[in-house]
Scaffold this active site. Structure first.
Site, PDB file in Angstrom:
ATOM      1  N   GLU A 165      -7.792  -7.100  -2.363  1.00  0.00           N
ATOM      2  CA  GLU A 165      -6.947  -7.310  -3.544  1.00  0.00           C
ATOM      3  C   GLU A 165      -5.556  -6.712  -3.383  1.00  0.00           C
ATOM      4  OE1 GLU A 165      -7.100  -6.804  -8.432  1.00  0.00           O
ATOM      5  OE2 GLU A 165      -8.894  -6.446  -7.227  1.00  0.00           O
ATOM      6  N   VAL A 166      -4.565  -7.543  -3.618  1.00  0.00           N
ATOM      7  CA  VAL A 166      -3.146  -7.194  -3.679  1.00  0.00           C
ATOM      8  C   VAL A 166      -2.707  -6.354  -2.478  1.00  0.00           C
ATOM      9  CG1 VAL A 166      -1.282  -6.448  -5.197  1.00  0.00           C
ATOM     10  CG2 VAL A 166      -3.428  -7.190  -6.205  1.00  0.00           C
TER      11      VAL A 166
END
Length: 270
Positions: A165-166
């Site tokens: 994630e990110v």
């Protein structure tokens, strides 16, 4: 390619990675969303344990389902035994793999018992106080190395996959190409094995912050607003009918024959 009539297995998902086949993944919370994902041909669903039930499994159809095991303040699972019992419970219902953001030793216990574990690396919302809040992770060489090392630890204990994630797209590309785990990308660029979005973002009814990586394909917020106005109007019409006597009408009531009603009254001596 997995046949439409067949629910994918862990082996099937791994084969998709080995072929370079991109995997679609949605987070859903309702039977309607799960059924729509199945009808559309979405590969994987993420469903929190509080929403997962036999009915949800049935609605998900051929979709490969990741069940989220509640972590820390989000639930009451503490020990490895807690997690294992809960995973087995949802396995019986039909969960295909299990999201677990708990400690490495807990994740290893699940892996050692043949539970397909999806961990979490990069921005981990439940642990983001350690990485500076809700922001990208891996933008410096040291931070990117920390994500890499985390992936390698998960790989060593036998995790099936991890949400990525990110993190910067080039970091995600290098990690994805260097691990047998399935990397489920959320804001990690085009090179992750899966592209993972929340249904509420896809359908355009996000409440609160909308992340940069989210893409909206429909405007359900406007439709929900319209439906709410219609709901209020219908309730007001109902109130007016009650107050004027327009409701109920003859078709809304149960009838009794004159003879039966007369017999009833006579018996009451009225």
């Amino acid at each position: 390619m997995v046949a439409k009539s067949t629910r994918p297995t862990v082996a099937d998902i791994r084969t998709m990675k080995s072929r370079g086949q991109k995997i679609s993944m949605l987070y859903v919370t309702s039977l309607e969303e799960a059924a729509a994902a199945d009808a559309a041909g979405v590969d994987m669903l993420s469903i929190e344990s509080r929403f997962f039930s036999p009915e949800m499994r049935e609605a998900a159809g051929r979709c490969f389902v990741q069940v989220g095991l509640p972590y820390g303040p989000s639930g009451n699972l503490v020990t490895a035994e807690d997690y294992l019992k809960t995973a087995y419970h949802f396995m019986r219902i039909g969960g295909d793999c299990f999201y677990c953001a708990a400690s490495l030793d807990i994740q290893k216990t699940l892996c050692d018992n043949a539970v397909p574990v999806v961990a979490h690396v990069g921005l981990i919302p439940s642990q983001c106080t350690w990485t500076g809040g809700f922001k990208a992770v891996g933008r410096t060489a040291d931070s990117a190395r920390a994500v890499w090392d985390h992936v390698k630890r998960l790989e060593a204990i036998g995790c099936f996959g991890a949400e990525l994630e990110v993190v910067p797209d080039r970091v995600a590309e290098l990690i994805t190409a260097s691990t047998p785990m399935i990397m489920l990308g959320m804001g990690a660029g085009p090179h992750a094995d899966a592209q993972y979005l929340f249904s509420e973002d896809v359908l355009g009814h996000t409440s609160g912050h909308k992340p940069r990586h989210a893409k909206t394909y429909r405007n359900f917020a406007a439709e929900y607003e319209r439906l709410q106005h219609e709901r209020i109007a219908a309730y007001r019409e109902f109130i007016a009918d009650v107050q004027t006597g327009a409701y109920p009408e003859p078709q809304h009531v149960v009838q009794i024959t004159d003879d039966e009603f007369s017999t009833f009254r006579t018996a009451l001596r009225l």
